[in-house]
Design a protein around this motif. Structure first.
Motif, PDB file in Angstrom:
ATOM      1  N   VAL A 205       0.846  -1.204   0.000  1.00 50.85           N
ATOM      2  CA  VAL A 205       0.000   0.000   0.000  1.00 50.85           C
ATOM      3  C   VAL A 205       0.877   1.248   0.000  1.00 50.85           C
ATOM      4  N   LYS A 206       1.924   1.224   0.819  1.00 54.42           N
ATOM      5  CA  LYS A 206       2.838   2.376   0.878  1.00 54.42           C
ATOM      6  C   LYS A 206       3.534   2.574  -0.469  1.00 54.42           C
ATOM      7  N   ILE A 207       3.928   1.477  -1.115  1.00 52.11           N
ATOM      8  CA  ILE A 207       4.594   1.568  -2.417  1.00 52.11           C
ATOM      9  C   ILE A 207       3.658   2.195  -3.451  1.00 52.11           C
ATOM     10  N   ILE A 208       2.395   1.724  -3.480  1.00 56.80           N
ATOM     11  CA  ILE A 208       1.429   2.272  -4.445  1.00 56.80           C
ATOM     12  C   ILE A 208       1.184   3.753  -4.173  1.00 56.80           C
ATOM     13  N   ASN A 209       1.080   4.118  -2.891  1.00 55.55           N
ATOM     14  CA  ASN A 209       0.863   5.530  -2.549  1.00 55.55           C
ATOM     15  C   ASN A 209       2.032   6.388  -3.021  1.00 55.55           C
ATOM     16  N   ASP A 210       3.240   5.888  -2.857  1.00 56.62           N
ATOM     17  CA  ASP A 210       4.418   6.625  -3.341  1.00 56.62           C
ATOM     18  C   ASP A 210       4.393   6.762  -4.855  1.00 56.62           C
ATOM     19  N   ILE A 211       3.991   5.681  -5.537  1.00 56.85           N
ATOM     20  CA  ILE A 211       3.899   5.729  -7.001  1.00 56.85           C
ATOM     21  C   ILE A 211       2.814   6.719  -7.429  1.00 56.85           C
ATOM     22  N   LEU A 212       1.699   6.730  -6.708  1.00 53.78           N
ATOM     23  CA  LEU A 212       0.619   7.677  -7.012  1.00 53.78           C
ATOM     24  C   LEU A 212       1.094   9.119  -6.877  1.00 53.78           C
ATOM     25  N   ILE A 213       1.864   9.390  -5.833  1.00 57.92           N
ATOM     26  CA  ILE A 213       2.374  10.753  -5.630  1.00 57.92           C
ATOM     27  C   ILE A 213       3.268  11.164  -6.800  1.00 57.92           C
ATOM     28  N   ASP A 214       4.163  10.260  -7.200  1.00 56.28           N
ATOM     29  CA  ASP A 214       5.052  10.556  -8.327  1.00 56.28           C
ATOM     30  C   ASP A 214       4.261  10.753  -9.618  1.00 56.28           C
ATOM     31  N   ASN A 215       3.225   9.941  -9.802  1.00 55.22           N
ATOM     32  CA  ASN A 215       2.423  10.043 -11.020  1.00 55.22           C
ATOM     33  C   ASN A 215       1.640  11.353 -11.054  1.00 55.22           C
ATOM     34  N   LYS A 216       1.128  11.769  -9.898  1.00 54.84           N
ATOM     35  CA  LYS A 216       0.400  13.037  -9.838  1.00 54.84           C
ATOM     36  C   LYS A 216       1.331  14.223 -10.077  1.00 54.84           C
ATOM     37  N   GLN A 217       2.584  14.084  -9.687  1.00 61.22           N
ATOM     38  CA  GLN A 217       3.562  15.118  -9.985  1.00 61.22           C
ATOM     39  C   GLN A 217       3.787  15.228 -11.489  1.00 61.22           C
ATOM     40  N   CYS A 218       3.747  14.072 -12.169  1.00 57.01           N
ATOM     41  CA  CYS A 218       3.848  14.080 -13.636  1.00 57.01           C
ATOM     42  C   CYS A 218       2.656  14.801 -14.261  1.00 57.01           C
ATOM     43  N   ILE A 219       1.465  14.570 -13.709  1.00 58.43           N
ATOM     44  CA  ILE A 219       0.269  15.250 -14.215  1.00 58.43           C
ATOM     45  C   ILE A 219       0.408  16.759 -14.039  1.00 58.43           C
ATOM     46  N   THR A 220       0.888  17.182 -12.870  1.00 53.99           N
ATOM     47  CA  THR A 220       1.098  18.606 -12.604  1.00 53.99           C
ATOM     48  C   THR A 220       2.128  19.194 -13.557  1.00 53.99           C
ATOM     49  N   MET A 221       3.212  18.452 -13.778  1.00 58.60           N
ATOM     50  CA  MET A 221       4.263  18.918 -14.685  1.00 58.60           C
ATOM     51  C   MET A 221       3.737  19.068 -16.111  1.00 58.60           C
ATOM     52  N   SER A 222       2.946  18.100 -16.558  1.00 61.29           N
ATOM     53  CA  SER A 222       2.398  18.177 -17.918  1.00 61.29           C
ATOM     54  C   SER A 222       1.436  19.359 -18.061  1.00 61.29           C
ATOM     55  N   SER A 223       0.633  19.618 -17.026  1.00 60.29           N
ATOM     56  CA  SER A 223      -0.275  20.771 -17.055  1.00 60.29           C
ATOM     57  C   SER A 223       0.520  22.072 -17.140  1.00 60.29           C
ATOM     58  N   PHE A 224       1.602  22.136 -16.376  1.00 63.60           N
ATOM     59  CA  PHE A 224       2.457  23.327 -16.408  1.00 63.60           C
ATOM     60  C   PHE A 224       3.062  23.526 -17.790  1.00 63.60           C
ATOM     61  N   LEU A 225       3.483  22.429 -18.429  1.00 62.04           N
ATOM     62  CA  LEU A 225       4.088  22.534 -19.755  1.00 62.04           C
ATOM     63  C   LEU A 225       3.081  23.015 -20.791  1.00 62.04           C
ATOM     64  N   ILE A 226       1.846  22.532 -20.686  1.00 61.78           N
ATOM     65  CA  ILE A 226       0.809  22.972 -21.627  1.00 61.78           C
ATOM     66  C   ILE A 226       0.555  24.473 -21.472  1.00 61.78           C
ATOM     67  N   LYS A 227       0.486  24.938 -20.217  1.00 60.07           N
ATOM     68  CA  LYS A 227       0.326  26.380 -19.980  1.00 60.07           C
ATOM     69  C   LYS A 227       1.528  27.149 -20.518  1.00 60.07           C
ATOM     70  N   ASN A 228       2.709  26.568 -20.343  1.00 59.80           N
ATOM     71  CA  ASN A 228       3.931  27.207 -20.824  1.00 59.80           C
ATOM     72  C   ASN A 228       3.915  27.332 -22.347  1.00 59.80           C
ATOM     73  N   VAL A 229       3.487  26.263 -23.026  1.00 59.53           N
ATOM     74  CA  VAL A 229       3.406  26.303 -24.487  1.00 59.53           C
ATOM     75  C   VAL A 229       2.378  27.332 -24.942  1.00 59.53           C
ATOM     76  N   ASN A 230       1.221  27.363 -24.279  1.00 64.31           N
ATOM     77  CA  ASN A 230       0.184  28.342 -24.634  1.00 64.31           C
ATOM     78  C   ASN A 230       0.693  29.763 -24.446  1.00 64.31           C
ATOM     79  N   ASN A 231       1.386  30.005 -23.341  1.00 62.13           N
ATOM     80  CA  ASN A 231       1.943  31.336 -23.095  1.00 62.13           C
ATOM     81  C   ASN A 231       2.981  31.700 -24.150  1.00 62.13           C
ATOM     82  N   ALA A 232       3.802  30.708 -24.521  1.00 65.30           N
ATOM     83  CA  ALA A 232       4.821  30.948 -25.544  1.00 65.30           C
ATOM     84  C   ALA A 232       4.172  31.279 -26.893  1.00 65.30           C
ATOM     85  N   LEU A 233       3.106  30.537 -27.238  1.00 66.48           N
ATOM     86  CA  LEU A 233       2.402  30.805 -28.499  1.00 66.48           C
ATOM     87  C   LEU A 233       1.779  32.199 -28.499  1.00 66.48           C
TER      88      LEU A 233
END
Length: 307
Positions: A205-233
């Motif tokens: 359970v602890k391992i899955i929770n750690d993986i979930l946290i890392d995966n959600k960080q990826c989601i946040t990073m991808s959202s930031f990149l999309i905003k960054n691309v939109n701002n750049a455009l």
């Protein structure tokens, strides 16, 4: 192509086998009809599950039926400088661990070469290890994309090119594809956490929770990149529009400057009586006046920063 490996200890020797013995990892890549029949007949994996794992539009999910647990995730693949995601199926039978995919999975080489410690006896733990490496791969790719965006921004500020805008649009589509895949994978992780589909052992359970946290960080990073691309455009659109306005202003100013001699020559081209029309010095005098007027207008425009 079917590859069968067995590793009893996590730091032990990796054996490549020819038969799908119990407690082995069977990696299936782009199977032909004969290999699909083998999976169905010998390993008892339903044909529809195999075909779902090979369907490029398949969305991540986890199911369990008749002793066969199927986990479908989306993994990133880089081919010919193009980045996209494909489904990969992780199928757990009573005695075997099977992965099915249509393209080579680059990070699997980290497992098969021994760089990642794993044991084919610990099948649930092997799933978590694959998930960890998968999320690390997404994180690395997103960081590389962020560097590419910054590089394009710097280049564009020096020389504005349409190719840079097209490249940014392509990057945005890639990031959206990655974000979708990461988000859908997150649903599978949350379903695994319930323990309804796979048996969780102590510490899982602890391992899955750690993986979930890392995966959600990826989601946040991808959202930031999309905003960054939109701002750049938007910034590039403003730069192009501003450059066009500046160019039009300079061309207009130049047209006004050149119109001074044209006005004078137009006046003296009329078929009426005009001052100095009988003078021998009329032509050089008019040329001098035209040049002086053009210079005065040019100096005025320069002070107004129109030139």
């Amino acid at each position: 192509m079917i590859k069968i490996v067995k590793r009893v200890k996590e730091d032990g020797k990796i054996d490549t086998l020819k038969k799908p013995l119990p407690n082995t990892w069977i990696d299936v890549q782009s199977p032909n009809e004969r290999e699909i029949d083998f999976l169905e007949r010998k390993l008892k994996i339903p044909r529809e599950i195999v075909l779902d794992c090979l369907d490029e539009d398949e969305i991540p999910r986890i199911t369990s039926e008749d002793g066969v647990t199927t986990i479908i995730l989306r993994v990133p693949v880089e081919r010919e400088e193009k980045l996209f995601t494909i489904p990969i199926g992780i199928v757990l039978t009573r005695k075997r661990f099977v992965t099915i995919h249509s393209y080579p999975i680059d990070f699997f080489e980290d497992f098969f070469s021994g760089r990642v410690k794993f044991s084919t006896l610990k099948r649930v733990r092997l799933i978590f290890q694959i998930l960890k490496v998968l999320i690390h791969t997404y994180t690395r790719l997103l960081r590389n994309i962020e560097k590419r965006i910054r590089k394009i921004e710097k280049q564009f500020l020096k020389t504005a090119k349409n190719e840079d805008i097209l490249l940014l649009v392509e990057i945005k589509e890639t990031v959206l594809d990655l974000q979708n895949a990461i988000y859908e994978n997150n649903k599978v992780l949350e379903a695994m956490l319930t323990g309804h589909y796979i048996k969780l052992y102590k510490g899982d359970v602890k391992i899955i929770n750690d993986i979930l946290i890392d995966n959600k960080q990826c989601i946040t990073m991808s959202s930031f990149l999309i905003k960054n691309v939109n701002n750049a455009l938007q910034t590039f659109e403003w730069i192009i529009s501003n450059n066009l306005n500046t160019l039009m202003k300079k061309l207009t100013s130049l047209a006004v400057i050149l119109s001074m001699p044209l006005i004078i020559s137009g006046i003296y081209g009329m078929n009426i009586s005009l001052p100095m029309q009988q003078s021998e010095n009329a032509f050089p005098l008019l040329i001098t006046i035209s040049i002086l007027l053009s210079l005065l207008v040019a100096i005025f425009f320069k002070k107004k920063d129109w030139l």
